[in-house]
Write a protein that holds these residues in place. Structure first.
Motif, PDB file in Angstrom:
ATOM      1  N   ARG A  21      -6.975   1.382   4.468  1.00 35.77           N
ATOM      2  CA  ARG A  21      -6.441   2.688   4.851  1.00 35.77           C
ATOM      3  C   ARG A  21      -7.171   3.824   4.130  1.00 35.77           C
ATOM      4  O   ARG A  21      -7.332   3.790   2.921  1.00 35.77           O
ATOM      5  CB  ARG A  21      -4.946   2.748   4.542  1.00 35.77           C
ATOM      6  CG  ARG A  21      -4.162   1.618   5.177  1.00 35.77           C
ATOM      7  CD  ARG A  21      -2.678   1.865   5.072  1.00 35.77           C
ATOM      8  NE  ARG A  21      -2.295   3.004   5.876  1.00 35.77           N
ATOM      9  CZ  ARG A  21      -1.943   2.902   7.151  1.00 35.77           C
ATOM     10  NH1 ARG A  21      -1.931   1.735   7.755  1.00 35.77           N
ATOM     11  NH2 ARG A  21      -1.603   3.965   7.817  1.00 35.77           N
TER      12      ARG A  21
ATOM     13  N   ILE B 298       0.858  -1.182   0.000  1.00 40.67           N
ATOM     14  CA  ILE B 298       0.000   0.000   0.000  1.00 40.67           C
ATOM     15  C   ILE B 298       0.898   1.237   0.000  1.00 40.67           C
ATOM     16  O   ILE B 298       1.858   1.312   0.760  1.00 40.67           O
ATOM     17  CB  ILE B 298      -0.908  -0.003   1.250  1.00 40.67           C
ATOM     18  CG1 ILE B 298      -1.817  -1.237   1.222  1.00 40.67           C
ATOM     19  CG2 ILE B 298      -1.733   1.275   1.332  1.00 40.67           C
ATOM     20  CD1 ILE B 298      -2.524  -1.506   2.539  1.00 40.67           C
TER      21      ILE B 298
ATOM     22  N   SER C 135      -7.692   8.343   4.154  1.00 43.74           N
ATOM     23  CA  SER C 135      -7.233   9.622   4.693  1.00 43.74           C
ATOM     24  C   SER C 135      -8.394  10.295   5.406  1.00 43.74           C
ATOM     25  O   SER C 135      -9.533   9.854   5.323  1.00 43.74           O
ATOM     26  CB  SER C 135      -6.735  10.528   3.571  1.00 43.74           C
ATOM     27  OG  SER C 135      -5.708   9.895   2.874  1.00 43.74           O
TER      28      SER C 135
ATOM     29  N   ASN D 143      -7.384  -3.601   1.754  1.00 41.69           N
ATOM     30  CA  ASN D 143      -6.700  -2.358   2.067  1.00 41.69           C
ATOM     31  C   ASN D 143      -7.713  -1.435   2.725  1.00 41.69           C
ATOM     32  O   ASN D 143      -8.639  -0.958   2.091  1.00 41.69           O
ATOM     33  CB  ASN D 143      -6.165  -1.749   0.766  1.00 41.69           C
ATOM     34  CG  ASN D 143      -5.529  -0.392   0.982  1.00 41.69           C
ATOM     35  OD1 ASN D 143      -5.539   0.150   2.082  1.00 41.69           O
ATOM     36  ND2 ASN D 143      -4.984   0.166  -0.088  1.00 41.69           N
TER      37      ASN D 143
ATOM     38  N   ARG E 235     -10.006   0.090  -5.679  1.00 36.25           N
ATOM     39  CA  ARG E 235      -8.827  -0.633  -5.213  1.00 36.25           C
ATOM     40  C   ARG E 235      -8.957  -2.105  -5.554  1.00 36.25           C
ATOM     41  O   ARG E 235      -9.991  -2.706  -5.292  1.00 36.25           O
ATOM     42  CB  ARG E 235      -8.714  -0.486  -3.700  1.00 36.25           C
ATOM     43  CG  ARG E 235      -8.397   0.937  -3.300  1.00 36.25           C
ATOM     44  CD  ARG E 235      -8.368   1.067  -1.802  1.00 36.25           C
ATOM     45  NE  ARG E 235      -7.928   2.412  -1.457  1.00 36.25           N
ATOM     46  CZ  ARG E 235      -7.862   2.860  -0.220  1.00 36.25           C
ATOM     47  NH1 ARG E 235      -8.216   2.075   0.787  1.00 36.25           N
ATOM     48  NH2 ARG E 235      -7.446   4.078   0.027  1.00 36.25           N
TER      49      ARG E 235
ATOM     50  N   THR F 238      -0.774   7.824  -0.720  1.00 34.17           N
ATOM     51  CA  THR F 238      -2.116   7.849  -1.308  1.00 34.17           C
ATOM     52  C   THR F 238      -3.043   6.776  -0.752  1.00 34.17           C
ATOM     53  O   THR F 238      -4.238   6.792  -1.019  1.00 34.17           O
ATOM     54  CB  THR F 238      -2.033   7.637  -2.830  1.00 34.17           C
ATOM     55  OG1 THR F 238      -1.522   6.303  -3.059  1.00 34.17           O
ATOM     56  CG2 THR F 238      -1.111   8.635  -3.496  1.00 34.17           C
ATOM     57  N   ASN F 239      -2.492   5.821  -0.015  1.00 31.52           N
ATOM     58  CA  ASN F 239      -3.261   4.683   0.488  1.00 31.52           C
ATOM     59  C   ASN F 239      -3.776   3.764  -0.611  1.00 31.52           C
ATOM     60  O   ASN F 239      -4.647   2.925  -0.377  1.00 31.52           O
ATOM     61  CB  ASN F 239      -4.459   5.128   1.350  1.00 31.52           C
ATOM     62  CG  ASN F 239      -4.016   5.710   2.666  1.00 31.52           C
ATOM     63  OD1 ASN F 239      -3.048   5.247   3.239  1.00 31.52           O
ATOM     64  ND2 ASN F 239      -4.699   6.730   3.126  1.00 31.52           N
ATOM     65  N   ALA F 240      -3.290   3.939  -1.831  1.00 34.37           N
ATOM     66  CA  ALA F 240      -3.735   3.056  -2.914  1.00 34.37           C
ATOM     67  C   ALA F 240      -3.038   1.702  -2.779  1.00 34.37           C
ATOM     68  O   ALA F 240      -1.919   1.605  -2.269  1.00 34.37           O
ATOM     69  CB  ALA F 240      -3.387   3.687  -4.257  1.00 34.37           C
TER      70      ALA F 240
END
Lengths: 631, 282
Positions: free
Chosen positions: B155, A410, B157, B153, B145, A414-416
C-alpha cells in the motif's frame, strides 16, 4: 515474487537451501561470526578484502587484525555506532548446501527485525557470550524463534578464547539454556563452543577444545534437515492474479502454498464453496499434470466459477475453517501502540480486508514468558488477541500452516506494516451463532420473569468477606421473589475451570470464562452474583464490555490485607506466608483495586448484614432485580 | 511480479540490458504467460551505453513485442554532463539518478521493478524486496517496512512509490546458472573477445566510440569481457578467456574478485552506494 522464490537459488540446482538467522545480544559477536563463516567458506573476494583492511583501520575494534564484523555491518550509521540496525541477508555456498543468512539486531527495540528474519528461517543460531552466560535477551530471542516456528536451534557459545576454552563453563551455560528452552517445542537444540574471532568450531573443528566431540557450526548447518511442512500438507492455492490475456483464456495465477493438485481433480473456492475441476496447469515451459507446493503456476478450471484475487482454492475434502473471528499471537511493529477496536488492514494469504482487534487477551512478557493482562501493545510487544474481520476468511493455525496461518496488519492511515500475526484458531461463535437471530432474546425472557437481569460482581482480597455478603444478598433477593444464581471459586474452579491454576495467565483465563458464563445467565434473565478475587482491572473491564451498560455492578469489598491475614478463615494466608501456596493475591501476586466501583463496602466499619442490606436497597432503587416495567 | 501487477495502477520494468534485468525479463515472461508482461519497459539512456547494448535492446524488443520507453536527461545533456569532464559520480548522479526520477515522474509510475540483488554490495543486503520510496524518490534505510513470510505490504499513498527487487535473494552465480539452464540470450559483451581497450587508473576501459579521449599509442587489443555493464567509460572489463556461459560459470566459481569491482563509481568511498540509494539511485 513467487516466481523468483520458486527458482532461487539456482546456483547448483540440486543443492538444498538452508535459511537461518543469527541472534544474540550486542557485542556477542554475531557479525563477526557471519564474517567468519563467509571468510572461511571463501566467499570474500580480494577487492572486498582490501576494502575491509582499509575500513578495519578506520572503524575496527580488534586492533591491527582484520575486523570481520565490518564485512557484514552494511549501513554507514551502524558502522559508526558499532551495532547492526536492520536485517541484512548474506549468501554463501559450500560443497553440500547453499545458505541464506539473515543477520538480525540484538537490541530489544529491534524485536520486529528479528521476527522478520525468523519468519522465513529454518534454523537459528543463538549466540551467547561465554563470559556472560544466558541473558534476558537470549531468552527473548529463543522465545521469538519458537513463536515463529523455527525447529532447529544452534546454541553458539562464543568467545571461548576468553574463558580459556573451559568445558566446564560451556556445559554450565548449556544446561541452564536447555532448562529454559525445553518447554518451547524445538525439534533440535545443538550447543557448539566457538571463537568467532579466531574461527574455532565455526567452519573448522577447533584443536583447542578436545573435550568437545560434536561438529563445527558449518558442518552442523550442512546437515540440518529442512522440514518439508508445506509439501505434505493439504492443497492450498491462494489466488494471486487472474490472467485474462484474451476471451478464450482465463487462468488463476498463484503459488501452491501447500500440498499438490493434479489435472482433473476437483477444487473448491473457499469463500463461496463453489466447485470445479482443474482442466490445465499452465506454465511458460509447457503444461504440467501436477503442481506441488512452492510451484508458481496458472490453473485453468473446467467451468468458470467466480474467483478473484484473495480467494483460496482447496480440495473439497480438506477445507479450512471459515470464520470472521479468530484468535492469534500478535507482534506489534508500529511506533504507535495497538488499539483495541481500531480498524486495520489484514493481509492474509493474498486477501486484504479490514480487521479489528476485539480483545487483547493477554500480553506476553517476552523476557520471562509470563502472561499478563494489558490494554494495549507497544512497539515490539507480543500478545494473544482476538480479531474480527470485515468478512469471513479461511482460518488455519500457524503451527500447522506456516503459509496460510500467518498475517500482517497495516495501518490504514500511514500504510505502515504495524503488526505480524500467527493464527491460533477460528472462533466458531463468529459465523455460526451470532448471525442466527433467535426469536426469544434477553428482553423477552426478562419480561416473562418480570425482573431486570444484572451481574453483581464482588471483588476483593481473599478473606475480605465477599462470599458472606453475597450469600446474604442472595437470600434477601430470594425472599423478594427474585430469581438468582451465584458463581464463585467453588462452583467454577471445581468444574468448568478445573484445568486452570493460579498463574497470571490462568487467572486471566479463569475470569474470562466466568465472564462468558455470567453473560449467559444475564441472557437467561437472572440476577447473577459473582464472587471472585478477580485481581486485574482489565479483566473486570472486559466483562463489563460483554454485557449491557447498566448490567454490570462492580462491588468492591475493601478490606486491607493485614485484616484479611488476621481473619484468614480458610488458613490460606498462613500457607502462603509459609511458601506452601504461590501466586497468592496480595502476597506474591498483585491486586488492582477498582478505581470507581458502583458500590464500595468498607469491610472494616460495615458489618456483612449492613452491607448486604445496602446493596439490596441500592439495587431496588434502580429498578434492579424487580423490573418495574414488567408484568 | 504478479503481486505488483495485481496491486498497482501503473508499474514499470526498469530495463538496463544487463544480465540481471535480462534474467528478470525472462521471469516476467514466465510469470504472466500466456499473457505478455502487462507493463512497459523503461531504459534510462545516459548516451554513454555500450553500443552493443543498444543493438541487443532493439533486437530483443522486436523479438518479444514488448513496449519500450527510453528516457534521457536532456537537461543534463544540455549542461554538458559527461563521464570525462564531470567525473564519475556527477555523471551517475545527473544522468542515471536524475534521469530515472524524471522518467518516473513523467509517466507517473507507482511501482518499478529493478534487478538489484542483495549479494552485490553491503547496503543492498538490507534492501527490501518491496522497497518504499517517498514522493521525492528517496530511500530511508531506518524506516523500511518489515517483510515477514511472503506477505508484502504494497500500500502506498498518492505520489509515493515502490521499488521492487524480485531477484533480491539471487547471487551472481545463481544468475549465470539460470541463464545457462534457461538458455537466455545476453549481450555479447559478457563474453570474451579481442577488444580495443585502454588503461584508466588500473581499469580496462573499452574504446567504444570516438568520444573516448585516447592517445593513438595507448590503445591495445586484449581478450576482454565485462562482468557488469553500465556506461562504457566507467565500466572496467576483465581479461578472460570465457567465451560462453559455461566458461563464465566455471570462472565465477573460482573467481577471487567481486562483481562490482569493475564499477568505478562504487569505489569513490565505501559507503557510496548507500548514499546514492538514499538520493534515489536504483
Amino acid at each position: 515474487m513467487t516466481t523468483s522464490e520458486t527458482l532461487a537459488p539456482s546456483s547448483e540446482l540440486t543443492k538444498s537451501l538452508l535459511r537461518f538467522i543469527t541472534c544474540g545480544s550486542v557485542d556477542d559477536g554475531k557479525s563477526t561470526l557471519i564474517g567468519r563463516l563467509l571468510y572461511d567458506a571463501k566467499m570474500i573476494f580480494d577487492d572486498q578484502l582490501s576494502t575491509l583492511e582499509r575500513d578495519s583501520r578506520k572503524h575496527g575494534t580488534v586492533g591491527d587484525e582484520i575486523d570481520l564484523a565490518l564485512l557484514v555491518d552494511g549501513l554507514e550509521a551502524e558502522r559508526e555506532q558499532g551495532i547492526t540496525i536492520d536485517v541484512a541477508y548474506r549468501f554463501f555456498t559450500t560443497d553440500r548446501r547453499s545458505f541464506i543468512v539473515a543477520d538480525t539486531p540484538g537490541h530489544e527495540q529491534y524485536t520486529r527485525n528479528m521476527a522478520t528474519g525468523a519468519s522465513t528461517a529454518d534454523a537459528a543460531i543463538i549466540l551467547v557470550d561465554a563470559r556472560k552466560g544466558i541473558l534476558t535477551q537470549t531468552k527473548r530471542h529463543t522465545y521469538i524463534c519458537s513463536l515463529l516456528g523455527i525447529q532447529n536451534i544452534v546454541l553458539a557459545i562464543n568467545k571461548m578464547d576468553l574463558v580459556d576454552f573451559a568445558g566446564e563453563r560451556f556445559f554450565k551455560i548449556v544446561s541452564e539454556y536447555i532448562g529454559f528452552a525445553q518447554s518451547l517445542g524445538f525439534g533440535n537444540i545443538r550447543p557448539v563452543p566457538i571463537s568467532a574471532r579466531f574461527g574455532d568450531n565455526v567452519a573448522n573443528k577447533s584443536q583447542r577444545m578436545s573435550w568437545y566431540d560434536g561438529p563445527s557450526i558449518l558442518a552442523h548447518l550442512e546437515k540440518i534437515p529442512i522440514a518439508d511442512r508445506e509439501g505434505t500438507g493439504p492443497f492450498r492455492f491462494p489466488v494471486q492474479w487472474v490472467n485474462r490475456p484474451n476471451l478464450d483464456f482465463r487462468g488463476l495465477a498463484g503459488t501452491v502454498a501447500s500440498g499438490r493438485i493434479e489435472v482433473g481433480e476437483e477444487v473448491q473456492v473457499v469463500s463461496s464453496s463453489k466447485r470445479s475441476r482443474v482442466s490445465r496447469i499452465v506454465t511458460f515451459d509447457g503444461d504440467l499434470t501436477v503442481a506441488e507446493a512452492g510451484q508458481a503456476v496458472t490453473l485453468m478450471l473446467e467451468k468458470d466459477v467466480d474467483v478473484t484475487r484473495g480467494d483460496l482454492l482447496c480440495r473439497p475434502d480438506a477445507t479450512p475453517d471459515i470464520a470472521d473471528q479468530f484468535q492469534g499471537h500478535l507482534l506489534w511493529m508500529g511506533d504507535d501502540p495497538m488499539l483495541q477496536g481500531r480498524s486495520y488492514f489484514l493481509r492474509l494469504g493474498t486477501a486484504t480486508v479490514p480487521v479489528r482487534v476485539t480483545t487483547l487477551k493477554t500480553k506476553i512478557d517476552i523476557n520471562t514468558l509470563e502472561a499478563r493482562p494489558g490494554r494495549t501493545l507497544a512497539l515490539n510487544e507480543i500478545g494473544v488477541c482476538t480479531f474480527a474481520a470485515a468478512h469471513p476468511l479461511p482460518i488455519e493455525s500457524y503451527a500447522d500452516h506456516r503459509r496460510t496461518g500467518s498475517f500482517i496488519l497495516i495501518d490504514r492511515a500511514t500504510n505502515a506494516t504495524v503488526g505480524a500475526g500467527m493464527v491460533q484458531y477460528a472462533l466458531r461463535r463468529a459465523t455460526n451463532i451470532q448471525r442466527q437471530l433467535h426469536t426469544i432474546d434477553k428482553g423477552a425472557r426478562a419480561r416473562l420473569s418480570g425482573q431486570k437481569p444484572v451481574i453483581l460482581w464482588f471483588t476483593g482480597l481473599s478473606g475480605s468477606g465477599k462470599s458472606t455478603i453475597a450469600d446474604m444478598v442472595e437470600s434477601g433477593l430470594h425472599r423478594r421473589g427474585v430469581q438468582t444464581m451465584l458463581l464463585d471459586g467453588d462452583n467454577m474452579r471445581h468444574g468448568l475451570n478445573s484445568d486452570l491454576g493460579f498463574t497470571t495467565a490462568d487467572r486471566v483465563e479463569n475470569i474470562r470464562r466466568v465472564g462468558e458464563v455470567a453473560k449467559l445467565f444475564v441472557d437467561a434473565g437472572l440476577v447473577l452474583l459473582c464472587c471472585f478475587i478477580s485481581p486485574f482491572a482489565q479483566d473486570r473491564a472486559s466483562i463489563r464490555e460483554l454485557v449491557g451498560v447498566d448490567e454490570f455492578i462492580e462491588i468492591f469489598v475493601d478490606v486491607p490485607i493485614e485484616e484479611c491475614r488476621k481473619r484468614d478463615p480458610k488458613g490460606l494466608y498462613k500457607k502462603a506466608d509459609a511458601g506452601e501456596i504461590t501466586n497468592f493475591t496480595g502476597i506474591d501476586s498483585a491486586y488492582e483495586p477498582p478505581i470507581d466501583p458502583e458500590i464500595r463496602v468498607d469491610g472494616m466499619r460495615e458489618t456483612a448484614k449492613a452491607a448486604s442490606d445496602r446493596i439490596i436497597s441500592w439495587l431496588m432503587s434502580r429498578g434492579g432485580g424487580v423490573d418495574d416495567g414488567g408484568i | 511480479m504478479r503481486e505488483v501487477v495485481a496491486e498497482f495502477r501503473n508499474p514499470v520494468f526498469l530495463y538496463s540490458m544487463g544480465k540481471d534485468s535480462t534474467t528478470m525479463l525472462h521471469i516476467a515472461r514466465k510469470a504472466f504467460y500466456p499473457a505478455r508482461p502487462p507493463f512497459p519497459f523503461l531504459h534510462i539512456a545516459t548516451t554513454w551505453d555500450f553500443q552493443d547494448m543498444i543493438v541487443y535492446r532493439d533486437l530483443l524488443v522486436q523479438a518479444l513485442g514488448i513496449e519500450l520507453r527510453v528516457h534521457t536527461n536532456q537537461e543534463g545533456l544540455a549542461r554538458g554532463i559527461n563521464p570525462f569532464a564531470s567525473g564519475s559520480s556527477m555523471h551517475a548522479q545527473v544522468m542515471s539518478t536524475e534521469g530515472l526520477k524524471q522518467a518516473l515522474d513523467k509517466w507517473k509510475f507507482d511501482a518499478a521493478f529493478g534487478g538489484g540483488r542483495r549479494d552485490e554490495e553491503k547496503s543492498r543486503a538490507k534492501e527490501r524486496i518491496f522497497s518504499f520510496r517517498t514522493p521525492q524518490h528517496t530511500w530511508d534505510p531506518r524506516n523500511q517496512r518489515p517483510e515477514l513470510w511472503n506477505l508484502y505490504n504494497t500500500r502506498v499513498s498518492r505520489g509515493e512509490s515502490i521499488r521492487v527487487f524480485p531477484l533480491s535473494n539471487w547471487t551472481e552465480v545463481d544468475i549465470w546458472s539460470y541463464i545457462r539452464a534457461e538458455e537466455i540470450p545476453v549481450v555479447p559483451l559478457y563474453f570474451s573477445k579481442p577488444r580495443p581497450v585502454v588503461d584508466r587508473n588500473g581499469a580496462i576501459i573499452l574504446v567504444d566510440d570516438e568520444r573516448m579521449p585516447v592517445e593513438p599509442t595507448e590503445v591495445q587489443t586484449k581478450l576482454v569481457r565485462f562482468r557488469t555493464l553500465g556506461c562504457y567509460p566507467l565500466t572496467g572489463g576483465m581479461e578472460s578467456s570465457s567465451r560462453d556461459v559455461d566458461d563464465i560459470v566455471a570462472e565465477m566459481l573460482s573467481s577471487r574478485k567481486s562483481e562490482r569491482q569493475g564499477r568505478l563509481i562504487d569505489h569513490d568511498e565505501a559507503a557510496s552506494m548507500e548514499r546514492k540509494k538514499r538520493e534515489g539511485y536504483f
